[in-house]
Design an enzyme around this catalytic site. Sequence first.
Site, short mmCIF file in Angstrom:
data_model
loop_
_atom_site.label_atom_id
_atom_site.label_comp_id
_atom_site.label_asym_id
_atom_site.label_seq_id
_atom_site.Cartn_x
_atom_site.Cartn_y
_atom_site.Cartn_z
N ALA A 69 0.68 -1.22 0.21
CA ALA A 69 0.07 0.17 -0.20
C ALA A 69 1.17 1.44 0.06
O ALA A 69 0.96 1.71 0.99
CB ALA A 69 -0.58 0.24 1.14
N GLY B 142 6.02 7.85 2.55
CA GLY B 142 7.07 6.96 2.43
C GLY B 142 7.80 6.07 2.70
O GLY B 142 8.77 6.66 2.24
N HIS B 143 7.57 5.31 1.83
CA HIS B 143 7.58 4.00 1.07
C HIS B 143 8.69 4.53 0.15
O HIS B 143 9.81 3.99 -0.04
CB HIS B 143 6.70 2.78 0.18
N GLY C 41 11.49 3.54 8.12
CA GLY C 41 11.18 5.29 8.21
C GLY C 41 11.14 4.87 10.01
O GLY C 41 11.41 4.51 10.71
P1 AMP Z 1 4.58 -0.69 6.37
O1 AMP Z 1 4.72 -0.79 5.06
O2 AMP Z 1 3.75 0.87 6.94
O3 AMP Z 1 5.86 -1.69 7.43
O4 AMP Z 1 5.98 0.37 6.05
C1 AMP Z 1 7.16 -0.83 5.87
C2 AMP Z 1 8.13 1.09 5.88
O5 AMP Z 1 8.13 2.30 5.87
C3 AMP Z 1 8.78 0.92 7.36
O6 AMP Z 1 10.40 1.41 7.37
C4 AMP Z 1 8.07 1.99 7.58
O7 AMP Z 1 8.37 2.97 9.15
C5 AMP Z 1 8.09 3.20 6.80
N1 AMP Z 1 7.61 4.63 6.32
C6 AMP Z 1 6.07 4.51 7.00
N2 AMP Z 1 5.61 5.40 6.53
C7 AMP Z 1 6.56 6.20 6.27
C8 AMP Z 1 6.33 8.00 6.20
N3 AMP Z 1 5.85 8.88 6.23
N4 AMP Z 1 7.49 8.35 6.45
C9 AMP Z 1 8.59 7.33 5.87
N5 AMP Z 1 8.31 6.29 6.22
C10 AMP Z 1 7.91 5.46 6.41
#
Ligand code: AMP
Length: 288
Positions: free
Chosen positions: A32, A36-37, A148
């Site tokens: 998704a 950020g990703h 992140g």
């Molecule tokens: P997730 O798919 O939510 O597990 O996130 C995957 C990676 O993206 C993790 O290392 C999160 O910390 C990073 N991440 C998610 N949201 C953000 C954001 N807004 N800014 C920076 N990194 C992010």
Amino acid sequence: MRIIRTIPELRAAVSDARNDGASVGLVPTMGAFHEGHLSLMRRAREDNGLVVVSLFVNPTQFGANEDLGSYPRDEARDAAMAQAEGVDVLFAPDAAEIYPEGFATSIHVSGLTEVLDGASRGAHHFDGVATVVTKLFGIVRPDVAYFGQKDAQQVLVVRRLVRDLNLDVRIEACPIVREADGLAMSSRNVYLDAAARARATALNRALDAASALADAGERDAAVLIDAASRVLDEAGIRPDYLELRDNDDLHAVTRLDGEALLAVAACVGAARLIDNHILRSTDLKGGA
Ligand code: AMP
């Protein structure tokens, strides 16, 4: 970009690249994708010859009453976005590839995982994170892995397990990417209806209020937290937690001395959101 679903194929792709002298960067995700990703992928692309993004909605880090079933999934869209960032490999295994019949091991990082999201979501959450991240490191054997700062506690847990288990990987924490109004980007923001979306900005505004006070010289944690708490109150948000903690071992901080992590979690509408700021005492400002 290749989409790979099995561990042997992934290992072969990584070892081919390594034989060609490429360094390997890993970006672990649950898909998704949002900016950020993408910021992590760009960073990995700049630093490495081979960029692997893992896309795996890890069941073991969700609690029984959490959103595993409804977590947003759109692999085709994610694949197109990763490809556009120049990612080499999207590793998208199914659950049985990661947790085959008879899987019996769990990684538990004690201390760090008992507060904040560990207290609020339960110990299973970070056990699930630590176990899947350790497995991904074993599968991909990256030189560098990108996380992140949005998930600040996760960064600390991963750094600790890497240190404690002598894993040969460098951990890079990347800044929080925010919407124009300050809301931290999250895959879960899609759960917000218009009213909740508007209220959700209070999380970052609350953290901002505390940061501004810290910038003005305030060091008393209770005063800093109270300033943030009032902003949440005005938006009708009761946080799961709003705490100032040491940004290494997460012990509770009563006076800001150096830098500390101000972390918040709250349910806003249908979404449970987290956010954080690093607060710095003014004597550190203008330094390094
Ligand atoms: P997730 O798919 O939510 O597990 O996130 C995957 C990676 O993206 C993790 O290392 C999160 O910390 C990073 N991440 C998610 N949201 C953000 C954001 N807004 N800014 C920076 N990194 C992010």
